[in-house]
Every structure is written in structure tokens, then in C-alpha cells.
Design a protein around this motif. Structure first.
Motif, PDB file in Angstrom:
ATOM      1  N   TRP A   1      46.126  44.064  50.965  1.00 61.16           N
ATOM      2  CA  TRP A   1      45.639  45.288  50.338  1.00 61.16           C
ATOM      3  C   TRP A   1      44.732  44.944  49.156  1.00 61.16           C
ATOM      4  O   TRP A   1      43.669  45.541  48.994  1.00 61.16           O
ATOM      5  CB  TRP A   1      46.839  46.121  49.891  1.00 61.16           C
TER       6      TRP A   1
ATOM      7  N   GLY B   1      41.392  43.777  50.346  1.00 62.11           N
ATOM      8  CA  GLY B   1      40.598  44.920  50.783  1.00 62.11           C
ATOM      9  C   GLY B   1      39.982  45.670  49.614  1.00 62.11           C
ATOM     10  O   GLY B   1      38.803  46.046  49.653  1.00 62.11           O
ATOM     11  N   VAL B   2      40.763  45.876  48.557  1.00 62.03           N
ATOM     12  CA  VAL B   2      40.244  46.575  47.371  1.00 62.03           C
ATOM     13  C   VAL B   2      39.146  45.745  46.715  1.00 62.03           C
ATOM     14  O   VAL B   2      38.100  46.280  46.320  1.00 62.03           O
ATOM     15  CB  VAL B   2      41.381  46.881  46.370  1.00 62.03           C
TER      16      VAL B   2
ATOM     17  N   LEU C   1      37.181  43.543  48.124  1.00 64.90           N
ATOM     18  CA  LEU C   1      35.987  43.596  48.979  1.00 64.90           C
ATOM     19  C   LEU C   1      35.267  44.933  48.817  1.00 64.90           C
ATOM     20  O   LEU C   1      34.031  44.983  48.808  1.00 64.90           O
ATOM     21  CB  LEU C   1      36.350  43.349  50.436  1.00 64.90           C
ATOM     22  N   LEU C   2      36.022  46.020  48.682  1.00 68.14           N
ATOM     23  CA  LEU C   2      35.415  47.328  48.445  1.00 68.14           C
ATOM     24  C   LEU C   2      34.648  47.336  47.127  1.00 68.14           C
ATOM     25  O   LEU C   2      33.510  47.815  47.062  1.00 68.14           O
ATOM     26  CB  LEU C   2      36.482  48.422  48.436  1.00 68.14           C
ATOM     27  N   VAL C   3      35.236  46.787  46.072  1.00 64.61           N
ATOM     28  CA  VAL C   3      34.560  46.719  44.780  1.00 64.61           C
ATOM     29  C   VAL C   3      33.296  45.867  44.898  1.00 64.61           C
ATOM     30  O   VAL C   3      32.239  46.228  44.363  1.00 64.61           O
ATOM     31  CB  VAL C   3      35.505  46.169  43.689  1.00 64.61           C
TER      32      VAL C   3
ATOM     33  N   VAL D   1      31.440  45.436  47.569  1.00 68.93           N
ATOM     34  CA  VAL D   1      30.441  46.229  48.289  1.00 68.93           C
ATOM     35  C   VAL D   1      29.834  47.293  47.378  1.00 68.93           C
ATOM     36  O   VAL D   1      28.632  47.566  47.442  1.00 68.93           O
ATOM     37  CB  VAL D   1      31.070  46.866  49.552  1.00 68.93           C
ATOM     38  N   LEU D   2      30.647  47.886  46.508  1.00 73.55           N
ATOM     39  CA  LEU D   2      30.148  48.904  45.585  1.00 73.55           C
ATOM     40  C   LEU D   2      29.183  48.330  44.548  1.00 73.55           C
ATOM     41  O   LEU D   2      28.413  49.062  43.937  1.00 73.55           O
ATOM     42  CB  LEU D   2      31.304  49.597  44.868  1.00 73.55           C
TER      43      LEU D   2
ATOM     44  N   VAL E   1      24.633  49.452  48.309  1.00 78.68           N
ATOM     45  CA  VAL E   1      25.321  50.611  47.740  1.00 78.68           C
ATOM     46  C   VAL E   1      24.862  50.852  46.307  1.00 78.68           C
ATOM     47  O   VAL E   1      24.579  51.981  45.927  1.00 78.68           O
ATOM     48  CB  VAL E   1      26.852  50.430  47.798  1.00 78.68           C
ATOM     49  N   TYR E   2      24.780  49.794  45.509  1.00 79.23           N
ATOM     50  CA  TYR E   2      24.413  49.947  44.095  1.00 79.23           C
ATOM     51  C   TYR E   2      23.008  50.520  43.937  1.00 79.23           C
ATOM     52  O   TYR E   2      22.713  51.168  42.936  1.00 79.23           O
ATOM     53  CB  TYR E   2      24.542  48.614  43.360  1.00 79.23           C
TER      54      TYR E   2
ATOM     55  N   CYS F   1      34.181  50.372  38.551  1.00 80.14           N
ATOM     56  CA  CYS F   1      34.524  49.295  39.490  1.00 80.14           C
ATOM     57  C   CYS F   1      35.433  48.258  38.845  1.00 80.14           C
ATOM     58  O   CYS F   1      36.381  47.770  39.471  1.00 80.14           O
ATOM     59  CB  CYS F   1      33.250  48.641  40.018  1.00 80.14           C
TER      60      CYS F   1
END
Length: 79
Positions: free
Chosen positions: A9, A12-13, A15-17, A19-20, A25-26, A49
Motif C-alpha cells: 500500500w 502504491g501511495v 508511486l501515486l505521489v 506520478v503527481l 500530470v504536473y 504531495c
């Protein structure tokens, strides 16, 4: 040894940060306007983030410490 569910988990978090915060995305984040709590939106995005990553790490750390304490308590009763 398989990683506990909480570590997957956390990955995953993180990796999400990531990507953000990288280019595709930025680039969609407006540079200055609107202001959020007096900060330009792009800076507020970075702070958000960082806070998400911090909370995820904190929750994982606390869960690991709780699991280690339960494991230690279970070993003490096994004697």
C-alpha cells in the motif's frame, strides 16, 4: 519473504505521489492562480504531495511498530 500488505500500500501511495509530481500530470497544474492559503497553486500542490507521502509513511511506521509489539508480546507468552 513477501512484503506485508501495508508495505505494498505504501509503495502504491509513493508511486501515486511520484506520478503527481512528474511531467505529464504536473504540467496540468496551474503555475500561480488560484492561491491556496496564500500560496501559489503549484507550490500548494507540492506541499499537498509531501503531506500525503508523510501521512502514508507515518501510518505504515505505526502499523509496523504495532505489529512488532504484538509479535514481541506473542513471543513472551510462548515461553
Amino acid at each position: 519473504m513477501a512484503a506485508p500488505h501495508r508495505h505494498r500500500w505504501l509503495l502504491g501511495v509513493m508511486l501515486l505521489v511520484l506520478v503527481l509530481l512528474i511531467w505529464p500530470v504536473y504540467a496540468w497544474v496551474p503555475a500561480v492562480h488560484p492561491f491556496v492559503l496564500g500560496l501559489p497553486f503549484s507550490f500548494a500542490w507540492l506541499v499537498l504531495c509531501i503531506l500525503i507521502a508523510f501521512v502514508a509513511l507515518l501510518l505504515t511506521f505505526r502499523a509496523d511498530m504495532r505489529a512488532a509489539g504484538e509479535r514481541k508480546k506473542g513471543d513472551a507468552h510462548a515461553d
